[in-house]
Scaffold this active site. Structure first.
Site, mmCIF file in Angstrom:
data_model
loop_
_atom_site.group_PDB
_atom_site.id
_atom_site.type_symbol
_atom_site.label_atom_id
_atom_site.label_comp_id
_atom_site.label_asym_id
_atom_site.label_seq_id
_atom_site.Cartn_x
_atom_site.Cartn_y
_atom_site.Cartn_z
ATOM 1 N N HIS A 78 1.381 -1.226 -5.694
ATOM 2 C CA HIS A 78 -0.254 -1.319 -6.133
ATOM 3 C C HIS A 78 -0.161 -0.850 -8.031
ATOM 4 O O HIS A 78 -0.507 -1.514 -8.519
ATOM 5 C CB HIS A 78 -1.014 0.713 -5.738
ATOM 6 C CG HIS A 78 -0.728 -0.093 -3.954
ATOM 7 N ND1 HIS A 78 -0.513 0.818 -3.345
ATOM 8 C CD2 HIS A 78 -1.636 -0.920 -3.283
ATOM 9 C CE1 HIS A 78 -1.352 0.514 -2.385
ATOM 10 N NE2 HIS A 78 -1.690 -0.543 -2.407
ATOM 11 N N LYS A 137 -11.747 5.814 8.753
ATOM 12 C CA LYS A 137 -10.175 5.259 8.673
ATOM 13 C C LYS A 137 -9.473 6.936 8.963
ATOM 14 O O LYS A 137 -9.583 7.364 7.887
ATOM 15 C CB LYS A 137 -10.019 4.288 7.701
ATOM 16 C CG LYS A 137 -9.219 3.771 7.915
ATOM 17 C CD LYS A 137 -8.214 2.585 6.895
ATOM 18 C CE LYS A 137 -7.271 1.598 6.895
ATOM 19 N NZ LYS A 137 -7.664 0.720 5.783
ATOM 20 N N ARG A 174 0.304 -10.149 -0.866
ATOM 21 C CA ARG A 174 0.803 -9.930 -0.781
ATOM 22 C C ARG A 174 1.508 -11.519 -0.325
ATOM 23 O O ARG A 174 2.089 -12.650 -0.631
ATOM 24 C CB ARG A 174 2.202 -8.845 0.375
ATOM 25 C CG ARG A 174 1.932 -7.903 -0.490
ATOM 26 C CD ARG A 174 1.776 -6.304 0.279
ATOM 27 N NE ARG A 174 -0.075 -6.002 0.828
ATOM 28 C CZ ARG A 174 0.215 -5.107 1.477
ATOM 29 N NH1 ARG A 174 0.798 -4.029 2.167
ATOM 30 N NH2 ARG A 174 -0.887 -4.835 2.007
ATOM 31 N N SER A 212 1.387 1.077 2.297
ATOM 32 C CA SER A 212 1.522 1.871 1.917
ATOM 33 C C SER A 212 1.360 2.536 3.980
ATOM 34 O O SER A 212 2.246 3.816 4.343
ATOM 35 C CB SER A 212 -0.609 2.788 2.246
ATOM 36 O OG SER A 212 -0.707 2.279 0.527
#
Ligand code: ADP
Length: 164
Positions: A19, A43, A93, A131
């Site tokens: 990030h 979440k 990515r 993450s």
């Protein structure tokens, strides 16, 4: 000339070197970068919304006010209107990111009219960082010091070893 502002939305739970690199590279093109942390109570997250914002502010404390950290909930296009920009920044990515990112970009174009999503490729050395991966390594004592900024590492160590 008006200021070029871009919104970088995400969960950032936690903010990683992947990030960070995307944000730093975007700052070369935009006058202001708003890192918008999504408030999604459904979440489960490791860090609270406030903690995530505070950590990201620490990461960018020397960035001459070109970076602003905000939160948003609900539709991203409404958040864009609130801050007065039509540009979204996302990182890509591998190919595996593509389907989801394309879907989000198209839906935001549909909802927001002339909203544009700009993608930046992850640097090769960051392309495996996520993450989720960080959250899987740290509880078992794995070293993530080269995968996250210093302020994030500190927060992670405190979270998992509150008495140290
Ligand atoms: P979200 O839950 O919205 O996907 P993330 O915090 O996981 O939020 O990711 C925010 C953005 O950062 C996404 O565009 C994601 O593809 C990108 N990103 C995540 N990890 C990396 C990385 N290692 N390198 C570059 N971009 C990344």
């Amino acid at each position: 000339m008006s200021k070029k502002v871009v919104v970088f939305p995400g969960s950032f739970d936690p903010f990683t070197n992947g990030h960070y690199d995307i944000a730093k590279r975007a700052l070369k093109t935009f006058d202001e970068l708003i890192i918008s942390v999504v408030d999604n109570p459904s979440k489960k997250s490791l860090f609270s919304l406030d903690e995530r914002c505070h950590i990201i502010e620490k990461v960018f404390e020397d960035s001459n006010q070109k970076v602003r950290v905000m939160t948003f909930s609900g539709l991203l296009v409404n958040h864009l209107k609130d801050v007065g920009t039509k540009v979204i920044l996302r990182g890509l990515r591998a190919i595996s990111d593509f389907d989801y990112e394309a879907q989000m970009a198209l839906v935001n174009m549909h909802l927001g009219g002339d909203v544009e999503t700009l993608f930046m490729m992850a640097r090769e050395e960051n392309s495996y960082i996520s993450s989720t991966l960080i959250k899987q390594i740290v509880p078992y004592g794995g070293d993530v010091s080269r995968l996250v900024p210093k302020a994030v590492l500190k927060a992670l160590l405190l979270k998992f070893n509150p008495n140290s």
